[in-house]
Design a protein around this motif. Structure first.
Motif, short mmCIF file in Angstrom:
data_model
loop_
_atom_site.label_atom_id
_atom_site.label_comp_id
_atom_site.label_asym_id
_atom_site.label_seq_id
_atom_site.Cartn_x
_atom_site.Cartn_y
_atom_site.Cartn_z
N ALA A 169 -8.04 1.19 -3.63
CA ALA A 169 -7.37 2.30 -4.31
C ALA A 169 -7.98 3.65 -3.93
O ALA A 169 -7.35 4.69 -4.11
N ARG B 291 2.85 8.82 -4.89
CA ARG B 291 1.60 8.06 -4.81
C ARG B 291 0.43 9.03 -4.91
O ARG B 291 0.18 9.80 -4.01
N GLN B 292 -0.24 9.01 -6.06
CA GLN B 292 -1.38 9.89 -6.25
C GLN B 292 -2.57 9.40 -5.41
O GLN B 292 -2.76 8.19 -5.24
N ASN B 293 -3.33 10.34 -4.89
CA ASN B 293 -4.46 10.02 -4.01
C ASN B 293 -5.77 10.01 -4.78
O ASN B 293 -5.93 10.70 -5.78
N HIS C 238 -1.09 7.41 -11.08
CA HIS C 238 0.33 7.12 -11.24
C HIS C 238 0.95 6.87 -9.87
O HIS C 238 0.82 7.69 -8.96
N HIS C 239 1.63 5.73 -9.72
CA HIS C 239 2.29 5.40 -8.46
C HIS C 239 3.73 4.99 -8.76
O HIS C 239 3.98 4.06 -9.52
N THR C 240 4.66 5.69 -8.13
CA THR C 240 6.09 5.35 -8.30
C THR C 240 6.72 4.90 -7.00
O THR C 240 7.89 4.57 -6.96
N THR C 241 5.93 4.89 -5.91
CA THR C 241 6.42 4.37 -4.63
C THR C 241 5.44 3.35 -4.09
O THR C 241 4.26 3.32 -4.49
N GLU C 242 5.90 2.50 -3.21
CA GLU C 242 5.06 1.47 -2.63
C GLU C 242 4.12 2.07 -1.60
O GLU C 242 4.40 3.12 -1.01
N ILE C 243 3.00 1.38 -1.36
CA ILE C 243 2.08 1.82 -0.33
C ILE C 243 2.74 1.62 1.03
O ILE C 243 3.27 0.56 1.32
N GLY D 42 -3.54 13.70 -7.56
CA GLY D 42 -4.58 12.69 -7.64
C GLY D 42 -5.92 13.27 -8.02
O GLY D 42 -6.03 14.36 -8.60
#
Length: 312
Positions: A92, A50-52, A304-309, A277
């Motif tokens: 976001a 999870r990019q910040n 880019h997000h590959t995991t859930e928040i 990020g």
């Protein structure tokens, strides 16, 4: 590729007294800032995949008020707070990087709940100062950041091989990294190879110069366990990111070119391994078209997000 900012209502209250209550609190109840920091809901935690998205607002503390052709764009604190609140209202946007004065205002406004918080540590190398490379730590300390419940501190590390003051800044940066690490706080290091030309400091944004600045900066301090890099987007970012294994956020600076060109360069760099990020300020808070919320939303769409928040 053209990226069009998402349309949004950018209206703000233009009452000149809209932040007068902050002055009243500072006068009558200055401890309210510490209480706001203590009661603030913390960010749920950093996760790989999870990019910040961190908004930067520490420029005025260095006397750097210009954006583009406007030399005092960031001088009006009310407008700056308006723009920061618009940006932070986007879910976001999960963090802020600020000098102590702006951080305290945002805490009193309740704008930092659930956000990552990074303090700005060295602001002594004022823009245009005769000894600008002697960039002393005049902002947040590691102890103050720990007391605030912050996640880390950021330091600008300009390296001028022709200026003896550089070694003072490098030594102070190393000590700050160690002080943050002792408290398990992130040290966000922003390195540049820099030169002084015609009385002004210029950062060398060539690929080789950025790579060399990384090599120097990532070796500062007695541990790199909590060190991040904050790097400009330059040509051949693949080579730049190959120079470090540290989590890296991309900075925006005061870029040249159109807004679409800037967003496109960010999009390509965000796809590279190790990029965690964005940490961007003026580009999004003072966009060319004036639409802060739209610029923030467009930048957020590049992450880019590959995991859930994580759940709070």
């Amino acid at each position: 590729m053209t990226l069009t900012p998402i349309a949004s209502n950018n209206a703000v209250d233009d009452d000149p007294r809209r932040y007068e209550h902050l002055s009243t609190i500072r006068l009558e109840d200055p401890e309210a800032i510490a209480r706001a920091a203590t009661s603030r809901r913390r960010h749920p935690g950093l996760k790989s995949g999870r990019q910040n998205f961190i908004v930067a607002a520490d420029h005025p503390a260095r006397g750097a008020l210009a954006v583009g052709n406007d030399p005092v764009a960031m001088a009006d604190r009310r407008q700056l707070l308006d723009r920061l609140q618009i940006a932070l209202a986007n879910p976001a946007v999960n963090g802020v990087l600020a000098s102590p004065d702006i951080m305290d205002d945002l805490l009193l406004l309740g704008a930092l709940d659930g956000k990552l918080v990074f303090g700005s540590m060295n602001r002594g190398g004022l823009a245009g100062l005769v000894n600008e490379f002697d960039d002393r730590f005049t902002g947040h300390t590691a102890a103050a950041l720990e007391a605030l419940g912050a996640d880390g501190g950021k330091m600008l590390t300009r390296i001028c091989l022709g200026d003896p003051d550089t070694v003072v800044t490098l030594e102070a940066t190393a000590k700050a990294i160690d002080s943050l690490a002792e408290r398990k706080l992130i040290a966000m290091v922003e390195p540049f190879l820099s030169v002084r030309e015609n009385g002004r400091v210029r950062n060398d944004l060539s690929t080789n110069a950025v790579i060399k600045s990384i090599a120097i900066a990532e070796g500062l301090g007695s541990t790199s366990a909590y060190t991040w890099m904050k790097l400009p987007v330059v040509a051949d970012m693949e080579r730049v990111m190959a120079a470090t294994t540290m989590p890296t956020v991309l900075l925006g600076g005061d870029p040249e070119g159109t807004q679409d060109q800037v967003f496109s360069s960010w999009q390509a760099a965000l796809a590279l391994p190790g990029v965690q990020g964005l940490t961007v300020g003026r580009t999004l808070l003072y966009p060319q078209d004036g639409d802060v919320a739209g610029a923030v939303a467009t930048a957020a769409s590049l992450l880019h997000h590959t995991t859930e928040i994580p759940e709070n």
